[in-house]
Design an enzyme around this catalytic site. Structure first.
Site, mmCIF file in Angstrom:
data_model
loop_
_atom_site.group_PDB
_atom_site.id
_atom_site.type_symbol
_atom_site.label_atom_id
_atom_site.label_comp_id
_atom_site.label_asym_id
_atom_site.label_seq_id
_atom_site.Cartn_x
_atom_site.Cartn_y
_atom_site.Cartn_z
ATOM 1 C CB CYS A 253 -0.980 -0.175 0.853
ATOM 2 S SG CYS A 253 -1.322 -1.293 2.484
ATOM 3 N NE ARG B 298 1.349 -9.414 5.231
ATOM 4 C CZ ARG B 298 0.479 -9.496 4.634
ATOM 5 N NH1 ARG B 298 -0.272 -10.557 4.707
ATOM 6 N NH2 ARG B 298 0.152 -8.302 4.200
ATOM 7 C CD GLN C 85 -1.219 -8.545 -0.177
ATOM 8 O OE1 GLN C 85 -1.709 -7.866 -0.334
ATOM 9 N NE2 GLN C 85 -0.080 -7.860 0.955
ATOM 10 C CG ASP D 148 -2.084 -5.780 -3.275
ATOM 11 O OD1 ASP D 148 -3.045 -5.188 -2.513
ATOM 12 O OD2 ASP D 148 -1.257 -4.716 -2.212
ATOM 13 C CG HIS E 34 -3.626 -0.384 -2.697
ATOM 14 N ND1 HIS E 34 -2.372 -1.300 -3.123
ATOM 15 C CD2 HIS E 34 -3.921 -0.724 -1.455
ATOM 16 C CE1 HIS E 34 -1.822 -2.117 -1.640
ATOM 17 N NE2 HIS E 34 -2.885 -1.529 -1.163
ATOM 18 C CE LYS F 169 -8.481 -8.135 7.465
ATOM 19 N NZ LYS F 169 -7.530 -9.650 7.576
ATOM 20 C CG HIS G 69 -5.887 -1.783 0.650
ATOM 21 N ND1 HIS G 69 -4.624 -1.764 1.301
ATOM 22 C CD2 HIS G 69 -6.646 -0.539 1.962
ATOM 23 C CE1 HIS G 69 -4.238 -0.067 2.037
ATOM 24 N NE2 HIS G 69 -5.575 0.240 2.480
HETATM 25 C C1 TSB Z 1 -4.835 -6.223 -0.356
HETATM 26 N N1 TSB Z 1 -2.362 -4.278 2.414
HETATM 27 C C2 TSB Z 1 -3.326 -5.689 1.597
HETATM 28 C C3 TSB Z 1 -3.632 -5.541 0.235
HETATM 29 O O1 TSB Z 1 -3.913 -4.230 -0.233
HETATM 30 C C4 TSB Z 1 -3.119 -6.034 2.812
HETATM 31 O O2 TSB Z 1 -1.911 -6.636 2.613
HETATM 32 N N2 TSB Z 1 -4.427 -7.502 3.500
HETATM 33 S S1 TSB Z 1 -3.401 -8.483 4.218
HETATM 34 O O3 TSB Z 1 -2.851 -8.498 5.302
HETATM 35 O O4 TSB Z 1 -5.494 -9.361 4.296
HETATM 36 O O5 TSB Z 1 -3.290 -9.870 3.036
HETATM 37 C C5 TSB Z 1 -3.881 -9.966 1.847
HETATM 38 C C6 TSB Z 1 -4.035 -10.901 1.577
HETATM 39 O O6 TSB Z 1 -2.737 -12.282 1.691
HETATM 40 C C7 TSB Z 1 -4.458 -12.136 2.703
HETATM 41 O O7 TSB Z 1 -5.678 -12.209 2.932
HETATM 42 C C8 TSB Z 1 -4.295 -13.367 2.660
HETATM 43 O O8 TSB Z 1 -4.984 -14.428 1.758
HETATM 44 C C9 TSB Z 1 -2.873 -13.618 1.946
HETATM 45 N N3 TSB Z 1 -2.256 -13.817 2.954
HETATM 46 C C10 TSB Z 1 -1.894 -12.849 3.871
HETATM 47 N N4 TSB Z 1 -0.933 -13.846 4.885
HETATM 48 C C11 TSB Z 1 -0.409 -14.244 4.490
HETATM 49 C C12 TSB Z 1 0.518 -15.743 4.504
HETATM 50 N N5 TSB Z 1 1.961 -15.053 5.480
HETATM 51 N N6 TSB Z 1 0.872 -16.339 3.123
HETATM 52 C C13 TSB Z 1 0.183 -16.974 2.831
HETATM 53 N N7 TSB Z 1 -0.940 -15.477 2.040
HETATM 54 C C14 TSB Z 1 -0.709 -15.003 3.404
HETATM 55 ZN ZN ZN Z 2 -2.831 -2.823 0.433
#
Ligand code: TSB
Ligand code: ZN
Length: 583
Positions: free
Chosen positions: A276, A305, A323, A325, A327, A411, A457
């Site tokens: 983001c 992460r 992702q 992803d 925005h 969310k 997002h």
């Molecule tokens: C959608 N900023 C938002 C983005 O713009 C975001 O990061 N959202 S999130 O934290 O929910 O992450 C997006 C998606 O990543 C989640 O819906 C999930 O499907 C996936 N995700 C999150 N953490 C993990 C992980 N550790 N391993 C694999 N997939 C993951």
């Molecule tokens: Zn985001």
């Protein structure tokens, strides 16, 4: 798979079975001390201190036999209410129970349950007789830290499950067995899709050529869809200055989930956990008029992460993920339409993949946790009520969950269950009034005034990692044709006579971008046919005399026993159609 906790009768039965387990353990290990034995989604467990002894599967069998014996005796289960003082006295030799009793508020009634020679402290309720617990299965044993704290002693945690009838138990055990077979980690290994290595580290998976092919097709699929819907894709760096995350608020609310800072000379860099902030800067890079909005910035973006090493799981939960992803920068009057578009895109994609087993969850903040969530009641109330309103108007069924929001806003998550029963988020759509504020984003409204956009997002496939884990479990590795790493496997009946023509067929298909393999090993036809099935290849082509002489091909579809014959042209046409339709 049934969630035992959600069925009142099964909860009581499983809890009673945990007591039966404890009683049997006490018979066999008189010095055993007991911590807690709760009901969980999968059944029950009991944490037991055996003074450093590690139970084996043979021990579990012995315990199981003793439980059967006690159940057969059929003692009644009695409830008794006692004072705290009496309870402390009764359990004076059991430090764990003393611990629990001491936490009881003064004056509260403490209850015990007795069956034969065994009494346990318990709130209840329980079934009437141990006889009712006879249809159980002890599933496994694992070490578990006392109170979940790694500084404490390791206790033995025995897991089990109990049903009212033998048939129900057996049906459940069949489902468990099937789930084990579907586990994406098992299939991932069998089909050479991905691998981890201890030298790389936990939660860091490597996509092997077969898995990478599937991923490449998924990337193409979703990008094409997004481009058609007016998304613009970008590439941004995986690193950024810590300053960026101070501006965005990640530093205050998300630091624990990030890898630590890299300090070099007078720079401080960090691996990004989300995209983001980069996308906010891309929006801000230009002036925007109200007529330009919505602006949809997409990226297939790697993120990092710091997931707990005990929580990572195959591709489902990783430390480096990619992702799907985007925005969306929208005017306040466009929120409803854009959220609807995202929800419709999710539903459209789910239809393509035949995903039917999911639930929408409205993920809200925990009002009391000011550390995790940005502290602005008004902003939260507005965002939550907007999202709730859109969902209600769309007629989408959803449940609400506190404490599951992102730090910047509520969310709409789509929850699915993995084969081994993890409840995870696949897709997500999030409403954010905060980051536009933090980055001072603006557009020029119809009156020529500066106005604030809202950010949505969203991730449709979530991450390619988690989506792949899900897809493997859904298809059991038998991917649809368009995703299959090898689409056609050609087997000459006899290498000496048929290899040449088989090679021609292969070259023709390969030249049309069909992913094809020629199995020219000197093995028996039946062996190669079986091998083709076990690799879950959609089309197995057999080339023998008939095919060579008539210049055609015979094929067998994965999971079928019949063989069809077609001209090569017809076969190609059929493949193209199936691939194009992504059926
Ligand atoms: C959608 N900023 C938002 C983005 O713009 C975001 O990061 N959202 S999130 O934290 O929910 O992450 C997006 C998606 O990543 C989640 O819906 C999930 O499907 C996936 N995700 C999150 N953490 C993990 C992980 N550790 N391993 C694999 N997939 C993951
Ligand atoms: Zn985001």
């Amino acid at each position: 798979m049934i969630d035992i906790r959600k069925d009142e009768r099964l909860s009581i039965l499983n809890h009673s079975c945990a007591h039966l387990l404890a009683q049997a353990v006490k018979h066999l290990y008189p010095k055993a001390k007991f911590w807690v034995g709760p009901v969980i989604a999968e059944g029950f467990y009991y944490d037991i201190d055996l003074d450093g002894y590690t139970l084996t599967n043979e021990d579990l069998e012995k315990i199981s036999k003793e439980m059967k014996k006690i159940a057969k005796d059929g003692k009644r289960i009695y409830r008794e209410e006692i004072s705290k003082e009496d309870a402390l006295n009764k359990f004076k030799d059991d430090p764990y129970k003393i611990d629990i009793i001491n936490e009881f508020p003064e004056g509260e009634v403490i209850s015990c349950y007795t069956q034969g020679d065994f009494t346990d402290l318990c709130r209840g309720p329980h079934v009437d007789s141990v006889k009712e617990c006879k249809n159980f299965k002890l599933l496994k044993v694992a070490g578990a830290y006392y109170k979940g704290d790694s500084n404490n002693k390791v206790l033995q945690r025995i897991y089990g499950v109990c049903f009212d009838s033998k048939e129900e138990l057996e049906h459940h055990l069949c489902l468990l067995e099937e789930a084990k077979e579907r586990d994406h980690r098992k299939i991932g290994k069998e089909l050479d899709l991905f691998m981890g290595h201890e030298l790389v580290g936990p939660g860091l998976q490597m996509w092997l050529p077969n898995g990478a092919t599937v991923r490449y097709e998924l990337e193409k699929y979703i990008k094409e869809k997004e481009v058609k819907l007016g998304y613009n894709h970008v590439y941004t760096p995986y690193l950024a200055s810590t300053e960026l995350y101070k501006v965005s608020g990640h530093w205050d609310h998300y630091k624990d989930d990030m890898f630590p800072t890299m300090k070099l000379d007078n720079e401080e860099l960090v691996l990004r956990p989300m995209n983001c902030p980069h996308h906010m800067l891309i929006y801000k890079h230009k002036l925007h008029s109200y007529r330009d909005l919505p602006i949809r910035i997409g990226e297939l973006a790697p993120d990092f992460r710091y997931e707990a090493s005990g929580a990572v799981c195959g591709l489902e939960r990783v430390r480096q993920m990619c992702q799907n992803d985007a925005h969306l920068f929208v005017r306040p009057d466009q929120i409803k339409e854009e959220v609807s578009n995202v929800v419709n895109l999710i539903l459209d994609v789910y239809k393509d993949f035949n995903i039917t087993d999911y639930e929408f969850r409205l993920s809200l903040r925990d009002k009391n946790n000011t550390e995790k969530y940005f502290d602005d009641d008004k902003m939260w109330e507005k965002a939550e009520s907007e999202l709730r309103k859109v969902l209600t108007e769309l007629g989408i069924d959803f449940y609400e969950a506190e404490g599951e929001a992102a730090f910047y806003g509520p969310k709409l998550d789509v929850q699915i269950k993995s084969a081994i029963g993890h409840d995870v988020t696949l897709s997500t759509c999030q409403l954010d009034f905060l980051l536009p504020e933090r980055f001072d984003l603006t557009y020029i409204d119809a009156n020529g005034q500066k106005a604030r956009p809202v950010v949505i997002h969203r991730a449709i496939l979530g991450t390619f990692d988690r989506f792949m884990a899900f897809l493997i479990e859904e298809t059991k590795g038998a991917f649809p044709l368009w995703l299959s790493p090898v689409q056609v496997n050609i087997i000459p009946v006899n290498n000496e006579y048929h290899l040449k023509y088989a090679q021609k067929v292969m070259e023709k298909l390969a030249s049309q971008n069909i992913r094809v393999n020629l199995d020219d090993r000197d093995e028996k036809l039946s062996y190669k046919m079986r091998d083709s099935q076990s690799h879950k290849i959609p089309y197995t082509v057999i080339i023998g005399d008939k095919e060579k002489d008539n210049k055609n091909i015979s094929y067998r579809l994965f999971g079928h026993r019949e063989t069809e014959t077609k001209s090569l042209k017809e076969f190609e046409k059929m493949l193209f159609k199936e691939i194009k339709e992504r059926g």
